[in-house]
Design an enzyme around this catalytic site. Sequence first.
Site, mmCIF file in Angstrom:
data_model
loop_
_atom_site.group_PDB
_atom_site.id
_atom_site.type_symbol
_atom_site.label_atom_id
_atom_site.label_comp_id
_atom_site.label_asym_id
_atom_site.label_seq_id
_atom_site.Cartn_x
_atom_site.Cartn_y
_atom_site.Cartn_z
ATOM 1 C CE1 TYR A 424 0.738 -0.024 4.409
ATOM 2 C CE2 TYR A 424 -1.521 -0.644 4.774
ATOM 3 C CZ TYR A 424 -0.276 -0.392 5.259
ATOM 4 O OH TYR A 424 -0.049 -0.500 6.598
ATOM 5 C CD GLU A 425 -0.379 5.547 1.580
ATOM 6 O OE1 GLU A 425 -1.509 5.376 2.027
ATOM 7 O OE2 GLU A 425 -0.091 6.472 0.796
#
Lengths: 568, 568
Positions: A424-425
Amino acid sequence: MTYAPPVEEQKFLLRHVVGMAELATSDAFAEATPETVDAIVEGAGAFAAGEFAPLNRIGDEVGARWDDGKVTMPAGFREAYRAYVEGGWGTIAGPAAFGGQGLPLSLASVVMEDLGSANMGFSLCMMLTPAAVEALKHHGTGAQQEMWLPKLVTGEWTGTMNLTEPQAGSDVGALKTRAEPAADGSYRIRGQKIFITFGEHDLADNIVHLVLARLPDAPGGTKGISLFIVPKVLPDGTPNDLRCVSIEHKLGIHASPTCVMSYGDNGGATGWLIGAENAGMRAMFTMMNNARLNVGLQGVSIAERAMQQAIDYARERVQGSRAGQPARIIEHPDVRRMLLRMKALTQAARALAYYCAGQTDRASLGDAAAQARADLLTPLVKAYGTDVGVEVSSLALQVHGGMGYIEETGAAQHYRDSRISPIYEGTNGIQAADLVGRKLGLEGGQVFARLVADIRADAQERGEEGLKDLADDILSLGQGLAGARGDDALAASYPFLTMVSVATAGWLMARQARAAEQAEGDPRFLAMKRTAARYYLDRIVPEALGLKAHVTGGADLLYSVDEDMLSA
Amino acid sequence: MTYAPPVEEQKFLLRHVVGMAELATSDAFAEATPETVDAIVEGAGAFAAGEFAPLNRIGDEVGARWDDGKVTMPAGFREAYRAYVEGGWGTIAGPAAFGGQGLPLSLASVVMEDLGSANMGFSLCMMLTPAAVEALKHHGTGAQQEMWLPKLVTGEWTGTMNLTEPQAGSDVGALKTRAEPAADGSYRIRGQKIFITFGEHDLADNIVHLVLARLPDAPGGTKGISLFIVPKVLPDGTPNDLRCVSIEHKLGIHASPTCVMSYGDNGGATGWLIGAENAGMRAMFTMMNNARLNVGLQGVSIAERAMQQAIDYARERVQGSRAGQPARIIEHPDVRRMLLRMKALTQAARALAYYCAGQTDRASLGDAAAQARADLLTPLVKAYGTDVGVEVSSLALQVHGGMGYIEETGAAQHYRDSRISPIYEGTNGIQAADLVGRKLGLEGGQVFARLVADIRADAQERGEEGLKDLADDILSLGQGLAGARGDDALAASYPFLTMVSVATAGWLMARQARAAEQAEGDPRFLAMKRTAARYYLDRIVPEALGLKAHVTGGADLLYSVDEDMLSA
């Protein structure tokens, strides 16, 4: 199963890697006195260990529960969150004008690290709110800031980032959520977002969603994206037209509700534009850079927690013998190898993250070179930090032997939790593309060249031959990539990112070794620091040299087979 | 989510890595005609894909359930197991005198690989029974063989290995289970065993436990351990005095019940000695060598399954663009890198496992050099194969992005399942200790030297410089370790094992590349084989060269800190 905050290590890094004393000479950070810094480091560790760590197991086993649009956190989470708000732990780096303490981000990073170690799933809530604060601070109007910031800074309200849609993950530009202007200057938002961390929960009175959407007739791709504030509860106290329609069943971080959010099912959710029309990507990157640093730090958090548990286990578990006597497994060479590796990797990833945070603090004082270095390092912190988190939690599980595979032991939870952070990110592959596609070329390559020159100078001075070789390699490889075909650069990007990360972290470890030779303090800590640095420089740096063939190899081999051949 | 058996690859390896045609020239393996071999490879793949793969999800989600001493498998498992028995899939390498087909182990390995890919947890039941058959075949009396082998060979009854106790894991010699002789020549077994795979289940009419225990007055440690047959149901049809008291809640392989077994709670379980008194370790190693090969193969199985799913996903998922057109992620260079890496690692680990199985087949024909080489390679197959399983299943999860972290996608199950295999059947650290402590010194180091000479000769002939360098390195490093202090050798053992594994697998990949240049067959498969070999030799072999500093570094650095410093 307990968490012992690495207070000595954190203080050492703030002193010798961040340069907190130098930061405190500025007017902006004058409050960051040694006493305040020490009090915050010690207090945050005690708070995380005392309030958050005991909830880690129930967070995993019970997790966040969805029922008819509402998400209920496990028992104890509301109280712990209230203690977090009341203790002011969210306010450290918040803007002073809106209730924050205005202290350095590097100091807030210590708090984030502690919370992540204590309870990684839960800590995501504390991570996203400051990202929303950053976006509003830099791109919101004065009225918006006054409206939303005070309660976001304290954490009375929480923030979210709404980017992803089913067809728009790494490719944010593919998003379809619509925003139509209303007569009163607000907008009606309609669309579905997925993977929204803490998109719904029962910890706070309001949730301030920052939502990316397209205006009518906006250009396609990333150039046509705008950012909106879409609160769960509207300023007049009525509920907004938005709903959490489900949460995901995930491998780990069960205490973090990953929400599917539906906006505007009953006509349109009310939102307000942040910044200019079609300038949402810029605001989003403000949020993302903050979040990427914090996700990299999450790798450090989970590595620290997993490592502590493995060391404790290795000190107690008797198995086999040495010199004819029953031995605890910490006495065996290959277990030592795993523990030293965990220690060196964790310290190196932490140094990289703290250093980058410190550069961000310098940048906030107007230091453009520091801003450029932080920009260069952010993808490294995110990708290398999270790779370390996964590797260390896997080694920690291995140290436990068969017990590591049993869920009750707790090592498996760290292994499961850690695995989200390379995704994620921005996946770590996206970070690598960011490095070779954008960051390597900053200022015509000079930002990168300056970093390598710093590494090389210290390596030379300290007689660190391996580090010097690695610095020389990444400089020439980086120059080669700058002139390479796009596919060749991208094919090389991930191994190159690892090489640059190890060079930079190795440099910071060498600097720490020097500081440890001169510093006063707990001799046990200083001895461990010197050994961890030695292990990293002598054994892990050469591994990075072994990645060179990937960087020089080019993309042709990867495309020498077609898709049917890959499936054959 | 389906499993497509890699039939072409398996046949290619049997031909060019195992040398099945040569094996079939022996009287013992005369039945292994090309037609029979092809029929078994094709049939096993179809069986595994058709009967076992559809149960993989329910095996994970529902798993084996314990209730009051009984273990119930999920719906469909009994029928699938019956189909396995009726299809004769367990009999392939079983002794012909007791209902087996007497075919090569390398052919049975193909079946095991398929079952493991289709349903790893379930396949453990099929893996342990042949290990029990091996122990009885080599160490049982004629009467014992007649009594137990026929139904074990078919799989009508299943077998287990009972080694571990709470205080005796890697250190088997610490076990405490007691065996007291009874007047009728049998023994009364009393004690508790843990981590007993398929120690109880509802798939078969009887479970034949092979249990390590101590006779009264037996010497301490491994010299005082004896092996016993302790069936769940006694020959007279009455239940034995044994019970599954619980099963573990594990990270993965939920379809495999991991049992705590209690023997003799009501006076003593009835058992019969296999082999001589106090010679249990020898018999156990017979079982373990078979099981270690199969666990290494499990790494290949899960890598293959995870990789297939990642390739399928990458071919469908549209994200981003290439040349201005929307692109499926398989088109992006960094995703290609991950897929090529997965392909090369999986093929290399498979080649190592099949080659070792082929050497075992040669050994069974009386070839002592082949036996020695199989002995040398077994720890490599187990440790490297399982490390590859974990790495590839992690890459496969990463290719899925956020979807990989959602349990419904299935990638996470492979990641969880794969993580046990570096632990059981001797942790990979134990394998590394076996390599440097026993195998490296076989015949005064000549067994190792002959392997390296073979690698080096082919590398030289093919102009594979990296492989030649690695061969030179492991030879001199191996000679150094042979004369090193015990601690230095053990500190070096794991990285050294990886280096030797990569050298051997790289050699087998180079040989396959040559065969692929000359062979006829599906051009898509042959092109993929050449590319996978190239990727392995050009990019993964250099990584192994980067591990050298770990092998030469010695143990002193690992002991330069004490335990309190590690915790500091």
